[in-house]
Design an enzyme around this catalytic site. Structure first.
Site, mmCIF file in Angstrom:
data_model
loop_
_atom_site.group_PDB
_atom_site.id
_atom_site.type_symbol
_atom_site.label_atom_id
_atom_site.label_comp_id
_atom_site.label_asym_id
_atom_site.label_seq_id
_atom_site.Cartn_x
_atom_site.Cartn_y
_atom_site.Cartn_z
ATOM 1 N N PRO A 255 -4.739 3.909 1.507
ATOM 2 C CA PRO A 255 -5.111 5.175 0.694
ATOM 3 C C PRO A 255 -4.152 6.049 0.397
ATOM 4 C CG PRO A 255 -5.704 5.981 2.602
ATOM 5 C CD PRO A 255 -5.025 4.270 2.977
ATOM 6 N N GLU B 240 -5.138 6.282 12.253
ATOM 7 C CA GLU B 240 -4.727 7.411 11.223
ATOM 8 C C GLU B 240 -3.729 6.674 10.256
ATOM 9 O OE1 GLU B 240 -6.331 10.536 11.158
ATOM 10 O OE2 GLU B 240 -7.660 9.197 12.170
ATOM 11 N N ARG C 94 -9.721 -15.428 -7.217
ATOM 12 C CA ARG C 94 -10.453 -16.443 -8.565
ATOM 13 C C ARG C 94 -9.976 -16.323 -9.568
ATOM 14 N NH1 ARG C 94 -12.346 -12.151 -11.355
ATOM 15 N NH2 ARG C 94 -14.797 -13.682 -11.733
ATOM 16 N N ASP D 226 -14.306 -10.914 -17.954
ATOM 17 C CA ASP D 226 -14.612 -10.584 -16.896
ATOM 18 C C ASP D 226 -14.255 -9.176 -17.535
ATOM 19 O OD1 ASP D 226 -15.631 -12.377 -15.188
ATOM 20 O OD2 ASP D 226 -13.100 -12.382 -14.411
#
Ligand code: ADE
Length: 229
Positions: free
Chosen positions: A89, A116, A154, A169
């Site tokens: 993150p 963590e 893809r 898209d």
């Protein structure tokens, strides 16, 4: 393209990899996915891959040795090392332009963190690209790695079969707008009709209608995407 995934939970992947688009890409040798269990590089009789953080605090931290040694060995396999990515993150947030860049690489090596986090020395020694899939915290990097694989594969030539479809898209093409509304049969459902223009057969009109929809939607929902204009 070859993708190596380094994880403590390789068993999370096969169900996902058996899904149709990806399965076809793998069966057609367009994509090769190799799973590696970081625990196989752990030492000692308990094969401990994590430990308590120095300085205290909650949770466990992935130890540096099994991760670094796993990466080193995996990167030596094949013709060339993969572009190294750590899912975390704390990383740069993934978006479609970046997915397009990654799709141009011959090989990716994805490290899935857990607990963590991973010991900072993994990052200092290996200098991976740190990548986040969004501003929320997952239990580990595995789901994030699947997101990266799904978005990248893809775009590998031949995987979708129809190269035009990914230009249309959302976030793609020259302007990177949201996609227009799609309709299929029946022409009317519970009183809601398919817009006349879409069944008119007039292709320039259809293209104009769709473009206008894309602009309107993007303005209403995602003004941030238009800011560069
Ligand atoms: N691991 C935990 N949360 C993550 C996120 N948002 N993106 C990538 N890897 C993660």
């Amino acid at each position: 393209m070859r993708i190596d995934v380094l994880t403590l939970f390789p068993e999370m992947f096969p169900g996902y990899l058996g899904q149709s688009l990806l399965k076809r890409a793998i069966d057609n040798s367009l994509v090769q996915i190799q799973l590696h269990n970081i625990r196989d590089w752990a030492r000692g009789k308990h094969q401990q891959v994590d430990d308590r953080p120095f300085g205290g605090g909650p949770g466990m931290v992935l130890r540096p040795e099994p991760v670094v040694e796993c990466v080193e060995e995996v990167q030596q396999q094949g013709d060339q090392p993969g572009h190294l990515i750590l899912l975390t993150p704390q990383g740069r947030r993934l978006d479609q332009p970046h997915v397009e860049q990654l799709a141009g690489k011959a090989r990716l090596t994805l490290i899935c963190g857990r607990y963590e986090g991973v010991d900072q020395r993994v990052i200092d020694l290996l200098r991976p690209e740190e990548l986040s899939i969004g501003d929320y915290v997952l239990g580990g990097g595995e789901v994030a790695a699947m997101v990266v694989i799904d978005a990248v594969v893809r775009l590998v030539p031949g995987v979708l079969g129809d190269e035009e479809s990914n230009r249309q898209d959302s976030f793609s093409g020259a302007e990177r707008l949201l996609e227009f509304s799609q309709y299929t049969r029946p022409r009317e459902y519970r009183g809601l009709k398919v817009p006349d223009v879409l069944v008119s057969g007039n292709h320039p009109d259809i293209a104009r209608w769709r473009e206008e929809q894309q602009r309107q939607r993007t303005r209403e929902r995602r003004g941030d995407l238009l800011e560069g204009e």
